[in-house]
Design a protein around this motif. Structure first.
Motif, PDB file in Angstrom:
ATOM      1  N   GLY A 265     -28.173  27.296  62.016  1.00  0.00           N
ATOM      2  CA  GLY A 265     -29.360  26.667  61.469  1.00  0.00           C
ATOM      3  C   GLY A 265     -29.827  25.439  62.219  1.00  0.00           C
ATOM      4  O   GLY A 265     -30.770  24.774  61.780  1.00  0.00           O
ATOM      5  N   GLN A 266     -29.202  25.122  63.354  1.00  0.00           N
ATOM      6  CA  GLN A 266     -29.554  23.917  64.087  1.00  0.00           C
ATOM      7  C   GLN A 266     -30.036  24.242  65.499  1.00  0.00           C
ATOM      8  O   GLN A 266     -29.751  25.310  66.045  1.00  0.00           O
ATOM      9  N   MET A 267     -30.760  23.285  66.077  1.00  0.00           N
ATOM     10  CA  MET A 267     -31.237  23.411  67.444  1.00  0.00           C
ATOM     11  C   MET A 267     -30.091  23.125  68.402  1.00  0.00           C
ATOM     12  O   MET A 267     -29.413  22.099  68.290  1.00  0.00           O
ATOM     13  N   PRO A 268     -29.838  24.013  69.373  1.00  0.00           N
ATOM     14  CA  PRO A 268     -28.781  23.737  70.353  1.00  0.00           C
ATOM     15  C   PRO A 268     -29.162  22.562  71.246  1.00  0.00           C
ATOM     16  O   PRO A 268     -30.343  22.225  71.388  1.00  0.00           O
ATOM     17  N   THR A 269     -28.168  21.930  71.849  1.00  0.00           N
ATOM     18  CA  THR A 269     -28.397  20.794  72.742  1.00  0.00           C
ATOM     19  C   THR A 269     -27.782  21.076  74.109  1.00  0.00           C
ATOM     20  O   THR A 269     -26.995  22.009  74.281  1.00  0.00           O
ATOM     21  N   SER A 270     -28.169  20.236  75.086  1.00  0.00           N
ATOM     22  CA  SER A 270     -27.610  20.307  76.437  1.00  0.00           C
ATOM     23  C   SER A 270     -27.427  18.869  76.924  1.00  0.00           C
ATOM     24  O   SER A 270     -28.185  17.980  76.530  1.00  0.00           O
ATOM     25  N   PRO A 271     -26.435  18.601  77.787  1.00  0.00           N
ATOM     26  CA  PRO A 271     -26.181  17.217  78.212  1.00  0.00           C
ATOM     27  C   PRO A 271     -27.204  16.710  79.233  1.00  0.00           C
ATOM     28  O   PRO A 271     -27.709  17.465  80.066  1.00  0.00           O
ATOM     29  N   ILE A 272     -27.491  15.416  79.158  1.00  0.00           N
ATOM     30  CA  ILE A 272     -28.229  14.705  80.193  1.00  0.00           C
ATOM     31  C   ILE A 272     -27.497  13.390  80.442  1.00  0.00           C
ATOM     32  O   ILE A 272     -27.075  12.716  79.495  1.00  0.00           O
ATOM     33  N   HIS A 273     -27.322  13.052  81.711  1.00  0.00           N
ATOM     34  CA  HIS A 273     -26.601  11.837  82.096  1.00  0.00           C
ATOM     35  C   HIS A 273     -27.622  10.830  82.617  1.00  0.00           C
ATOM     36  O   HIS A 273     -28.360  11.119  83.564  1.00  0.00           O
ATOM     37  N   VAL A 274     -27.670   9.643  81.991  1.00  0.00           N
ATOM     38  CA  VAL A 274     -28.702   8.658  82.316  1.00  0.00           C
ATOM     39  C   VAL A 274     -28.069   7.289  82.531  1.00  0.00           C
ATOM     40  O   VAL A 274     -26.934   7.027  82.099  1.00  0.00           O
ATOM     41  N   THR A 275     -28.828   6.411  83.192  1.00  0.00           N
ATOM     42  CA  THR A 275     -28.401   5.015  83.322  1.00  0.00           C
ATOM     43  C   THR A 275     -29.621   4.112  83.239  1.00  0.00           C
ATOM     44  O   THR A 275     -30.745   4.524  83.567  1.00  0.00           O
ATOM     45  N   PHE A 276     -29.400   2.883  82.780  1.00  0.00           N
ATOM     46  CA  PHE A 276     -30.481   1.939  82.525  1.00  0.00           C
ATOM     47  C   PHE A 276     -30.383   0.725  83.442  1.00  0.00           C
ATOM     48  O   PHE A 276     -29.330   0.446  84.032  1.00  0.00           O
ATOM     49  N   ASN A 277     -31.484  -0.025  83.526  1.00  0.00           N
ATOM     50  CA  ASN A 277     -31.495  -1.237  84.345  1.00  0.00           C
ATOM     51  C   ASN A 277     -30.445  -2.237  83.879  1.00  0.00           C
ATOM     52  O   ASN A 277     -29.863  -2.970  84.693  1.00  0.00           O
ATOM     53  N   PRO A 315     -34.132  21.713  75.607  1.00  0.00           N
ATOM     54  CA  PRO A 315     -34.855  20.463  75.830  1.00  0.00           C
ATOM     55  C   PRO A 315     -34.415  19.347  74.888  1.00  0.00           C
ATOM     56  O   PRO A 315     -34.897  18.217  75.004  1.00  0.00           O
ATOM     57  N   LEU A 316     -33.532  19.677  73.939  1.00  0.00           N
ATOM     58  CA  LEU A 316     -32.966  18.644  73.073  1.00  0.00           C
ATOM     59  C   LEU A 316     -31.681  18.168  73.742  1.00  0.00           C
ATOM     60  O   LEU A 316     -30.646  18.834  73.697  1.00  0.00           O
ATOM     61  N   TRP A 317     -31.785  16.997  74.377  1.00  0.00           N
ATOM     62  CA  TRP A 317     -30.704  16.526  75.242  1.00  0.00           C
ATOM     63  C   TRP A 317     -29.718  15.652  74.483  1.00  0.00           C
ATOM     64  O   TRP A 317     -30.103  14.757  73.730  1.00  0.00           O
ATOM     65  N   ASP A 318     -28.449  15.915  74.739  1.00  0.00           N
ATOM     66  CA  ASP A 318     -27.353  15.099  74.226  1.00  0.00           C
ATOM     67  C   ASP A 318     -27.069  14.034  75.292  1.00  0.00           C
ATOM     68  O   ASP A 318     -26.498  14.327  76.342  1.00  0.00           O
ATOM     69  N   LEU A 342     -20.229   5.158  79.768  1.00  0.00           N
ATOM     70  CA  LEU A 342     -20.178   3.977  78.914  1.00  0.00           C
ATOM     71  C   LEU A 342     -20.355   4.292  77.436  1.00  0.00           C
ATOM     72  O   LEU A 342     -19.737   3.650  76.584  1.00  0.00           O
ATOM     73  N   ALA A 343     -21.223   5.240  77.131  1.00  0.00           N
ATOM     74  CA  ALA A 343     -21.530   5.503  75.721  1.00  0.00           C
ATOM     75  C   ALA A 343     -22.275   6.819  75.590  1.00  0.00           C
ATOM     76  O   ALA A 343     -22.835   7.343  76.561  1.00  0.00           O
ATOM     77  N   ASP A 344     -22.258   7.338  74.373  1.00  0.00           N
ATOM     78  CA  ASP A 344     -23.102   8.478  74.025  1.00  0.00           C
ATOM     79  C   ASP A 344     -24.376   7.960  73.382  1.00  0.00           C
ATOM     80  O   ASP A 344     -24.351   7.003  72.595  1.00  0.00           O
ATOM     81  N   GLY A 345     -25.481   8.587  73.710  1.00  0.00           N
ATOM     82  CA  GLY A 345     -26.750   8.224  73.102  1.00  0.00           C
ATOM     83  C   GLY A 345     -27.165   9.239  72.052  1.00  0.00           C
ATOM     84  O   GLY A 345     -26.390  10.137  71.693  1.00  0.00           O
TER      85      GLY A 345
END
Length: 356
Positions: A265-277, A315-318, A342-345
């Motif tokens: 009943g839920q939307m599947p997710t896929s990983p995305i790895h990001v970094t911030f300033n 397109p629903l990114w973890d 560092l963390a999960d978003g």
């Protein structure tokens, strides 16, 4: 549809009326007979005052007050979407937004102003698993539980031509999601398109509603909003699609030619790895500081694990956040996985719309 429902309504009214007469007749003799104190012939007005023969007050013959002839059971005349009011949409209110909130960034479009998603901060340039350049839209944080969208079909399986799909939440409402779980609604063959224009009215009817297991990515946007990029070269720019919300016309964008299969009943997710300033945990760190980019460029080193066409694409990114000190060393998925995490978003709606 109106004629059949009104006929059924009149039949039920007549049956109830007959039952009440029978009950009264059983007790009438004990109280002095059918024409005595109970006045079943004249004094109670069953012939005249209640209008059971002439249908005057109850409207059982003419359907005047109860609207039995004219669809008084809730069915109305069809509504022309061209003449219907348009719902006001605000994706950047404090109730609707998480990463994009107007109170924190007055450069964001005003309530119900068209949004150009081809402009920053709504589009990002990143990398795919192999290090190729990709672009994706940013539609903010979304939950994994989709919202229902109702699509109407006739009993023979054909869609109701001209009928707009129906939703019951917009940005800012509890339970809103850009991801919609398609509900197949079967209506009688004499149903007229756009007679029903709200989920509340739809659910008043005893129609068969079947969850399809299919999820679509359709962000609700202000009328006139644009997002010109589509992943498939065959699709090209696409105008917003119209639907119904509480009797008003609502606009939504449609991404990905394929649907997504619900998982429990839920939307599947896929990983995305990001970094911030600025790394999370530091003053002003995380999303408010913006994505780190190459000098003089809008190229980030955000890495998506999958792209459209991959079996596990979503397109629903973890979100996985890595240390910005390792920005230069991240160039593909393997190097992103090697970087210090560092963390999960949150989960965010970011459909990939371009690969180079």
């Amino acid at each position: 549809m109106v004629e059949r429902n009104s006929t059924r309504r009149r039949f039920l009214q007549a049956a109830v009326g007959a039952s009440m007469i029978a009950v009264a007749g059983c007790t009438g003799d004990d109280d002095g007979g059918s024409s005595g104190e109970n006045g079943m012939d004249n004094e109670s007005g069953m012939d005249d005052e209640n209008g059971m023969e002439n249908g005057e007050e109850n409207g059982m013959e003419n359907g005047e007050e109860n609207g039995m002839e004219n669809g008084g059971d809730g069915m109305m005349e069809p509504t022309d979407p061209e003449e219907a009011p348009v719902v006001e949409v605000d994706r950047f209110s404090e109730d609707a937004g998480t990463l994009f909130v107007r109170a924190n960034n007055d450069a964001l479009p005003g309530a119900d102003e068209p949004i150009d998603f081809d402009q920053a901060p709504f589009i990002t340039t990143g990398l795919d698993a192999d290090g190729n350049t990709v672009q994706y839209y940013n539609f903010d944080v979304m939950p994994t539980v989709p919202a229902p969208i109702y699509a109407l079909f006739y009993e023979n399986g054909d869609p109701v031509e001209g009928q707009l799909n129906i939703i019951d939440v917009v940005p800012g409402d509890d339970g809103y999601n850009d991801f919609w779980h398609v509900q197949k609604v079967t209506v009688p063959d004499d149903y007229t398109a756009n007679t029903i224009t709200s989920a509340a009215a739809l659910l008043e009817h005893d129609y068969d509603i079947e969850p399809t297991g299919m999820i679509k990515n359709c962000p609700v946007v202000p009328e006139g909003s644009t997002a010109s990029k589509q992943h498939s070269a065959d699709d090209g720019p696409q105008d917003a699609v119209e639907g119904w919300y509480e009797g008003q016309v609502v606009s939504y964008l449609v991404f990905e030619e394929d649907s997504f299969e619900a998982q429990s009943g839920q939307m599947p997710t896929s990983p995305i790895h990001v970094t911030f300033n600025v790394n999370p945990g530091e003053d002003g760190g995380g999303p408010p500081s913006g994505f780190m980019t190459e000098e003089g460029s809008d190229q980030t080193h955000n890495v998506v694990a999958t792209v459209p066409g991959d079996p596990s694409y979503s397109p629903l990114w973890d979100v996985k956040i890595y240390n910005n000190a390792e920005f230069d060393s991240v160039s593909d998925l393997d190097s992103a996985l090697d970087a210090e995490q560092l963390a999960d978003g949150p989960t965010v709606n970011c459909p990939v719309v371009s690969e180079q």
